[in-house]
Enzyme design. Structure first.
Site, PDB file in Angstrom:
ATOM      1  N   ARG A  80      65.026 -47.449  41.372  1.00 50.60           N
ATOM      2  CA  ARG A  80      65.524 -46.229  40.935  1.00 50.60           C
ATOM      3  C   ARG A  80      66.318 -46.382  39.497  1.00 50.60           C
ATOM      4  O   ARG A  80      66.357 -45.470  38.712  1.00 50.60           O
ATOM      5  CB  ARG A  80      66.580 -45.559  42.181  1.00 50.60           C
ATOM      6  CG  ARG A  80      65.816 -45.009  43.209  1.00 50.60           C
ATOM      7  CD  ARG A  80      66.587 -45.116  44.676  1.00 50.60           C
ATOM      8  NE  ARG A  80      67.857 -44.485  44.313  1.00 50.60           N
ATOM      9  CZ  ARG A  80      68.726 -44.259  45.281  1.00 50.60           C
ATOM     10  NH1 ARG A  80      68.648 -44.992  46.282  1.00 50.60           N
ATOM     11  NH2 ARG A  80      69.858 -43.396  45.185  1.00 50.60           N
TER      12      ARG A  80
ATOM     13  N   LYS B 136      77.679 -38.950  40.629  1.00 54.89           N
ATOM     14  CA  LYS B 136      77.325 -37.643  40.394  1.00 54.89           C
ATOM     15  C   LYS B 136      77.384 -36.585  41.645  1.00 54.89           C
ATOM     16  O   LYS B 136      77.929 -35.473  41.329  1.00 54.89           O
ATOM     17  CB  LYS B 136      75.841 -37.411  40.033  1.00 54.89           C
ATOM     18  CG  LYS B 136      75.368 -38.229  38.675  1.00 54.89           C
ATOM     19  CD  LYS B 136      73.947 -37.773  38.393  1.00 54.89           C
ATOM     20  CE  LYS B 136      72.762 -38.373  39.335  1.00 54.89           C
ATOM     21  NZ  LYS B 136      72.841 -39.849  39.638  1.00 54.89           N
TER      22      LYS B 136
ATOM     23  N   ARG C 116      71.405 -43.291  53.611  1.00 56.66           N
ATOM     24  CA  ARG C 116      70.158 -42.727  52.961  1.00 56.66           C
ATOM     25  C   ARG C 116      69.183 -43.872  53.224  1.00 56.66           C
ATOM     26  O   ARG C 116      69.462 -44.899  52.890  1.00 56.66           O
ATOM     27  CB  ARG C 116      70.298 -42.200  51.385  1.00 56.66           C
ATOM     28  CG  ARG C 116      70.828 -40.901  51.421  1.00 56.66           C
ATOM     29  CD  ARG C 116      71.135 -40.709  50.019  1.00 56.66           C
ATOM     30  NE  ARG C 116      70.188 -40.840  48.996  1.00 56.66           N
ATOM     31  CZ  ARG C 116      70.159 -40.720  47.662  1.00 56.66           C
ATOM     32  NH1 ARG C 116      71.185 -39.677  47.231  1.00 56.66           N
ATOM     33  NH2 ARG C 116      69.295 -40.989  46.884  1.00 56.66           N
TER      34      ARG C 116
ATOM     35  N   ARG D 167      65.616 -34.821  35.084  1.00 65.17           N
ATOM     36  CA  ARG D 167      65.582 -36.478  35.120  1.00 65.17           C
ATOM     37  C   ARG D 167      64.443 -36.725  34.119  1.00 65.17           C
ATOM     38  O   ARG D 167      64.157 -37.837  34.015  1.00 65.17           O
ATOM     39  CB  ARG D 167      65.016 -37.223  36.558  1.00 65.17           C
ATOM     40  CG  ARG D 167      66.299 -37.378  37.321  1.00 65.17           C
ATOM     41  CD  ARG D 167      65.915 -37.711  38.691  1.00 65.17           C
ATOM     42  NE  ARG D 167      66.519 -38.535  39.371  1.00 65.17           N
ATOM     43  CZ  ARG D 167      67.308 -38.453  40.558  1.00 65.17           C
ATOM     44  NH1 ARG D 167      67.701 -37.576  40.582  1.00 65.17           N
ATOM     45  NH2 ARG D 167      67.887 -39.598  41.177  1.00 65.17           N
TER      46      ARG D 167
ATOM     47  N   ARG E   8      77.313 -47.092  50.636  1.00 63.38           N
ATOM     48  CA  ARG E   8      77.844 -45.736  50.732  1.00 63.38           C
ATOM     49  C   ARG E   8      77.186 -45.145  51.934  1.00 63.38           C
ATOM     50  O   ARG E   8      75.907 -45.529  52.480  1.00 63.38           O
ATOM     51  CB  ARG E   8      77.403 -44.811  49.324  1.00 63.38           C
ATOM     52  CG  ARG E   8      76.048 -44.779  49.290  1.00 63.38           C
ATOM     53  CD  ARG E   8      75.817 -44.043  47.906  1.00 63.38           C
ATOM     54  NE  ARG E   8      74.365 -43.559  47.407  1.00 63.38           N
ATOM     55  CZ  ARG E   8      73.944 -43.088  46.436  1.00 63.38           C
ATOM     56  NH1 ARG E   8      74.823 -42.632  45.529  1.00 63.38           N
ATOM     57  NH2 ARG E   8      72.903 -42.784  46.379  1.00 63.38           N
TER      58      ARG E   8
END
Ligand code: AMP
Length: 232
Positions: free
Chosen positions: A185, A26, A174, A101, A140
């Site tokens: 998550r 996203k 992160r 969400r 990532r």
């Protein structure tokens, strides 16, 4: 990409939603749309991380929940988004990345937009496998200056540790991109966010995109979906 910037820019500023589990891409696709069409990327994850860094009351409340992988309360997130939507740059059109969400957030968004005579143009669902998501998220990182995203396997900078876009050398990962939090998550996504796919499908606003391929191919498909939504 085949769609031109003017296709979208010449039309009314669109309001787009990117739906999809963590790691679906996203943020990457929202950044590309921002660069391509001059739309504004609104990431509630980024807004919350800023609130945490500032140490505001909302940030303090959000911090613990974000570390656990759960969803921050609707009240906090809606208030943060409401403030951001009130800033003047959003009149160029927005891409919502990570919001809504929950169904409560989706309804609040409809109300917020209605206040300025707007509505959703499209909800683009990036469809991916859970298993691939864990691998994507684990590798990532991003540039600490400009936010450009990178990945240990899929997208490395040309010079190790140096951002291709701005030349900065402070890459960051992160805190919530670890195996335990990622599992929570993903579970929060299936429990609370996935029902929004049906919510937008029923309204005829949903566009599904297979998001398992290379970033540029997905970007071309997303771009086409945006162009179509802007014209409809
Ligand atoms: P993201 O950067 O979108 O992956 O979001 C990181 C974390 O911020 C999530 O795991 C949630 O804890 C929180 N968060 C971001 N957006 C929302 C939202 N719309 N509603 C609730 N929590 C959110």
């Amino acid at each position: 990409m085949t769609e031109s910037k003017t296709d979208v820019a010449a039309l009314a500023p669109p309001v787009l939603i990117l739906l999809g589990p963590p790691g679906a891409g996203k943020g990457t696709q929202a950044r590309m749309l921002q660069q391509r069409y001059g739309l504004v990327q609104l990431s509630t994850g980024d807004l919350l991380r800023s609130a945490v860094a500032e140490g505001s009351e909302a940030g303090k409340a959000a911090d613990k929940v974000m570390k656990s992988g759960g969803l921050v309360s609707d009240d906090i997130v809606i208030a943060i988004l409401r403030d951001r939507l009130a800033e003047p740059d959003t009149t160029k059109g927005v891409i919502l990345d990570g919001f809504p969400r929950t169904t409560v957030q989706a309804e609040a968004l409809d109300d917020l937009l209605a206040e300025s005579g707007q509505q959703i143009d499209a909800a683009i669902s990036l469809e991916v496998d859970d298993e691939a998501m864990v691998h994507r998220i684990a590798g990532r990182y991003s540039c600490g200056e400009c936010g450009e995203g990178y990945h240990d396997s899929f997208k490395q900078p040309k010079v190790e540790g140096v951002c291709d876009v701005c030349g900065a050398t402070n890459m960051k990962r992160r805190a919530d991109d670890n195996a335990e939090t990622v599992a929570e998550r993903l579970s929060a996504y299936h429990r609370q966010t996935a029902p929004l796919i049906t919510y937008y499908e029923k309204r005829g606003a949903l566009q599904r995109i297979d998001a398992m391929g290379p970033i540029d191919e997905i970007a071309t498909t997303v771009s086409r979906a945006v162009s179509k939504a802007a014209k409809d």
